[in-house]
Scaffold this active site. Sequence first.
Site, mmCIF file in Angstrom:
data_model
loop_
_atom_site.group_PDB
_atom_site.id
_atom_site.type_symbol
_atom_site.label_atom_id
_atom_site.label_comp_id
_atom_site.label_asym_id
_atom_site.label_seq_id
_atom_site.Cartn_x
_atom_site.Cartn_y
_atom_site.Cartn_z
ATOM 1 N N LYS A 70 35.850 75.302 40.984
ATOM 2 C CA LYS A 70 36.645 75.663 39.802
ATOM 3 C C LYS A 70 37.374 76.998 39.954
ATOM 4 O O LYS A 70 36.785 77.979 40.372
ATOM 5 C CB LYS A 70 35.717 75.769 38.587
ATOM 6 C CG LYS A 70 35.100 74.458 38.196
ATOM 7 C CD LYS A 70 34.245 74.621 36.948
ATOM 8 C CE LYS A 70 33.070 75.516 37.226
ATOM 9 N NZ LYS A 70 32.235 75.842 36.082
ATOM 10 N N GLY A 75 27.059 80.122 48.660
ATOM 11 C CA GLY A 75 25.921 79.269 48.998
ATOM 12 C C GLY A 75 26.353 77.932 49.582
ATOM 13 O O GLY A 75 25.853 77.497 50.632
#
Length: 389
Positions: free
Chosen positions: A191, A344
Amino acid sequence: MLLRADLNVPLNGSHITDDGRIRASMPTITDLAGRGARLLICAHLGRPKGDDYASRAAGGPSLRPVAGRLGELLGRPVHLADDVAGPSAGQLAAALSDGGVGLLENVRFEPAETSKVDAERAGLAGRLAALADLYVGDGFGALHRKHASVYDLPALLQHAAGKLVQAEVAVLRQLTENPKRPYVVVLGGAKPSDKLAVIANLLDKADRLIIGGGMSYTFLAARGYEVGRSLLEADQIGNVKDIMADAERRGVEIVLPTDLVGATGFAADAEHNVYPADAFPADRESLDIGPQTRELFARKLAGAKTVFWNGPVGVFEFPAFAVGTKAVAEAISRVQGLTVVGGGDSAAAVRQLGFADSAFSHISTGGGASLEYLEGKTLPGLAALEDGR
Ligand code: ADP
Ligand code: MG
């Protein structure tokens, strides 16, 4: 000595699926233990649920698998306390011999660890401080959190930053203070709202911004293109237009995909074709960049002296849509210069796609922490270690 480490590894049941963060903590642990420290390690794991200590401890996750893996890497058993800062922790601390290493239970079993109430955090910090005389902060991935063991505890003990934190911060400084040019930033992931603040802060530092993945469709939509059923944050189109105008004023090139892999749905085996970005069908969903874009991105990366990459450029979890992310990783691994992978999922992607850690200058252990640093924010845990709060 109390060492706050980041041992927050992904688990499948009690099986550690990626021990990268434990391995990244080992240089500090072996160094301190090797110099005779009595090392009590404090760390968090996952997000325990429940209103009080008892329900969280009952629900887990326990750090037991992490203690096991730490012991394997260290070559001797690492004892795990049954609690965080209770009687068992006290016994473990008292029983440590010179060079001994013990681990406290998941610090997030204590609701006060993440409390917004200063006095609650201070109470836990005080109990932890009673277990040691020195504090080493090495949990880079938690430095952006104003948590008791990260932010409040260092104020109570003589403290220093560990090797991992020093290494991570040194790399982040290179990305923000006098980076070697050309400086190319690749941003992907889900996003734009997660990353717009980073983009805004990097606009006066980077020479070129390559945008792919889930966030690119909001950029394409802002340019007036049809994106079909691809991920779109319609409420961010205005912000994205502002960012693109700002980039143009500053002479920062923004590179967007020119072709897209469009699938019939969000599934590993979804039928898919390549479409030009300016003629994307309304009933398709893009899950990856196309072949022309793979080459475009590689060309725009060649010759860079500094690269920061955050965010996969496709749904790499589905092998059919990991091709673009692999191409970006390959192009970055060919760059002669400082190459940094942050995030991550990005770190997981490069490892899953078979890249050795050595293919890049640095793979950060902290997604949120490195992004907040690059946004120009003060990391509370880092400020606490530097007495800058
Ligand atoms: P990081 O953890 O490295 O910061 P993010 O969490 O921002 O990265 O984004 C990772 C996620 O973005 C992945 O789960 C990936 O599947 C998703 N993603 C990337 N490209 C797309 C896309 N085209 N459509 C939907 N999701 C995407
Ligand atoms: Mg992520």
